[in-house]
Design an enzyme around this catalytic site. Sequence first.
Site, PDB file in Angstrom:
ATOM      1  N   GLY A   1     -10.193  -8.949  -2.207  1.00  0.00           N
ATOM      2  CA  GLY A   1      -8.979  -9.446  -1.566  1.00  0.00           C
ATOM      3  C   GLY A   1      -8.593 -10.845  -2.008  1.00  0.00           C
ATOM      4  O   GLY A   1      -7.427 -11.098  -2.343  1.00  0.00           O
TER       5      GLY A   1
ATOM      6  N   ARG B   1       0.815  -1.216   0.000  1.00  0.00           N
ATOM      7  CA  ARG B   1       0.000   0.000   0.000  1.00  0.00           C
ATOM      8  C   ARG B   1       0.849   1.268   0.000  1.00  0.00           C
ATOM      9  O   ARG B   1       0.473   2.268  -0.596  1.00  0.00           O
ATOM     10  CB  ARG B   1      -0.925  -0.001   1.206  1.00  0.00           C
ATOM     11  CG  ARG B   1      -2.026  -1.007   1.022  1.00  0.00           C
ATOM     12  CD  ARG B   1      -2.999  -0.967   2.143  1.00  0.00           C
ATOM     13  NE  ARG B   1      -4.201  -1.695   1.767  1.00  0.00           N
ATOM     14  CZ  ARG B   1      -5.074  -2.151   2.633  1.00  0.00           C
ATOM     15  NH1 ARG B   1      -4.908  -1.945   3.921  1.00  0.00           N
ATOM     16  NH2 ARG B   1      -6.144  -2.789   2.214  1.00  0.00           N
TER      17      ARG B   1
ATOM     18  N   LYS C   1     -20.986 -16.349  -0.604  1.00  0.00           N
ATOM     19  CA  LYS C   1     -22.411 -16.077  -0.465  1.00  0.00           C
ATOM     20  C   LYS C   1     -23.021 -15.252  -1.586  1.00  0.00           C
ATOM     21  O   LYS C   1     -22.457 -14.253  -2.017  1.00  0.00           O
ATOM     22  CB  LYS C   1     -22.613 -15.298   0.837  1.00  0.00           C
ATOM     23  CG  LYS C   1     -22.366 -16.119   2.081  1.00  0.00           C
ATOM     24  CD  LYS C   1     -23.108 -15.422   3.185  1.00  0.00           C
ATOM     25  CE  LYS C   1     -22.544 -15.548   4.545  1.00  0.00           C
ATOM     26  NZ  LYS C   1     -22.575 -14.271   5.231  1.00  0.00           N
TER      27      LYS C   1
ATOM     28  N   GLY D   1     -13.549  -3.760  -0.090  1.00  0.00           N
ATOM     29  CA  GLY D   1     -14.907  -3.230  -0.003  1.00  0.00           C
ATOM     30  C   GLY D   1     -15.157  -2.149  -1.044  1.00  0.00           C
ATOM     31  O   GLY D   1     -16.220  -2.092  -1.666  1.00  0.00           O
TER      32      GLY D   1
END
Length: 652
Positions: free
Chosen positions: A354, A41, A202, A377
């Site tokens: 991720g 990062r 999911k 996200g």
Amino acid sequence: MANYNKKSIADLDVAGKRVIVRVDFNVPLDKTTGEITDDKRIRGALPTIQYLVDHKAKVILVSHLGRPKNGPEAKFSMKPAVDRLSELLGQEVVLASDVIGEDAKAKAEALEDGQVLMLENVRFHKEETKNDPEFARELASLAELYVNDAFGTAHRAHASTAGLANYLPSACGFLIKKEIDVMGKALNDPARPFVAILGGAKVSDKIGVINNLIDKVDTLIIGGGMAYTFNAARGQTVGNSLLEEDKIELAKELMAKAEEKGVDLLLPEDNVIADHFAADADHKVVEGNIPEGWMGMDIGPKTVELYANALKDAKTVVWNGPMGVFEFENFAKGTAQIAEAIANSDAISIIGGGDSSAAIEQLGYADKVTHISTGGGASLEFLEGKVLPGIDCLQNKDAHRAYVCGNWKMNKGVPADAEKFVTELLAKVKDVDSEILIAVPYTVLDRLVALTDATNITVAAENCHFEDEGAYTGEISPKFLAKMGIHNVVLGHSERREYFGETDELVNKKVLAALNWGVRPIICVGESLEQREAGQTFDLVKQQVEAALADVPADRLGAHVTIAYEPIWAIGTGKTATAEQAEEVCAHIRQVLANLYCEETAENTRILYGGSMKAANAAELLGQKNIDGGLIGGASLKADDFSEIAKVYQDR
Ligand code: PGA
């Protein structure tokens, strides 16, 4: 539709300026040694930081690290990140001992051109995640320009990720620019065929993405745990596989939707199944039904072939989520082979999330794909088509991007009515690429802010007072608005001037007060019929603009101030100014701004026309060079008319 055409740092003049840059230095630290275990990062932000250093900016970096809950804590200090950055950059990076305290202020003040300062962990202040306007304003006061380069937190509306843009001219850094260039293009204008591969455990996590992509892709491939819910929906038995019983209906609906849109929806034809969930579980491949007592752990070889085939001719590929339990070697093949197929394809390939990013990297394919998103996200919300506050807040590259503002006046002030109307409106403007504001009564501000969160409609106030608080019965201050998350306000409307005696001086006080709280004013000016007939239009409008902008600094103009020309004789009368009349005065206003500030500031400031604008006359009015949008009263109370106007503008 989210707008990704944002200014980047390359569009800013940064030399000698203090630039506050939100970076994502939320790096993983070794629990015992406290050392950085992965500096990806930090390296990701280097191009932006290096550019600012090379261009002689005074660089102030701000980031969060971990989740400090109770103020400053040594273990959440930015110190390790500062040390690493300093190594990578090959120059000293100063660390402030606080965020908005005396040390930060003194060190920001002392910066020389090309020097870099890092503030302490911004989450040492709980106001950060609340996007508290006071905190954002204090943070902004350290700098003159704001750059956001933290894509990983762009889906959060925090003070340092979005709030700062209310107080400073803003742009994105190179990391965010790459994310929005590559992913934005894939979503809005993809090279075809466009294939999306979605996996993960999911269905419920991916509903938003599936719903958004199903309108855009040619082929949609489903793998991972969520595939079993789809297979159950098409009548197969799934044994003990992951199954969301309550999502079977939804899976059916999505399959029907794909069929109706002509999208090829591919589901696993065979699966690697195991007798229990473990790395060394007994396993075999079955086609179709999964027998009782067994669970699906990965896609089978036939399915891999089917999927790889679909990827072969793709021109754009988006991948999010693994195909199986790839952390267990026996069940990692599907994910690995899909990764390989993507790496070998000539398509523009985008890896989001991720797990799929980790898989691509572990397998050594990182430089064979076009783009690995740095946000988990954030990239998911991006693919869902949500408006990301950390990007949305930044200044548009096109200073004249379509801008329509509804002015409800004293209408629809009952929450239930307002909510019903805005729900209808949201559906109609979902794909409209204009900036859409609605100025609404105070009684519904709160509810509509919640309802329009992460959408392309922004809620504004119709007026505010000039004091923060005090003995002003019935008044609402810009501070209250900012605290409610309202950052736009209509000021000096002719109805306020006429019925409430507002003068130019009062309007100016309100403008300054609003800007002080990061609330962007839309300043209304315009003449009465009498004044027009007496030939006073130009002088009057000049005087109104000059008075309203007294003491307003130039950098607030392009970034935060809008002027609306509203001839009083055309408001609510059904009498529209002709396009020539409107253009003439708007051009005059631009000239007044150029004289007050400079040509560039005038060019970058948006000027709206208002007065009986409706769907039928919008195209002509908005086709004028100096009219950047509309302030729309009556027609904004009808969802059809208002959305038509927003659309007209988009097509100009
Ligand atoms: P109108 O109102 O569109 O109903 O004429 C314009 C305004 O007051 O802003």
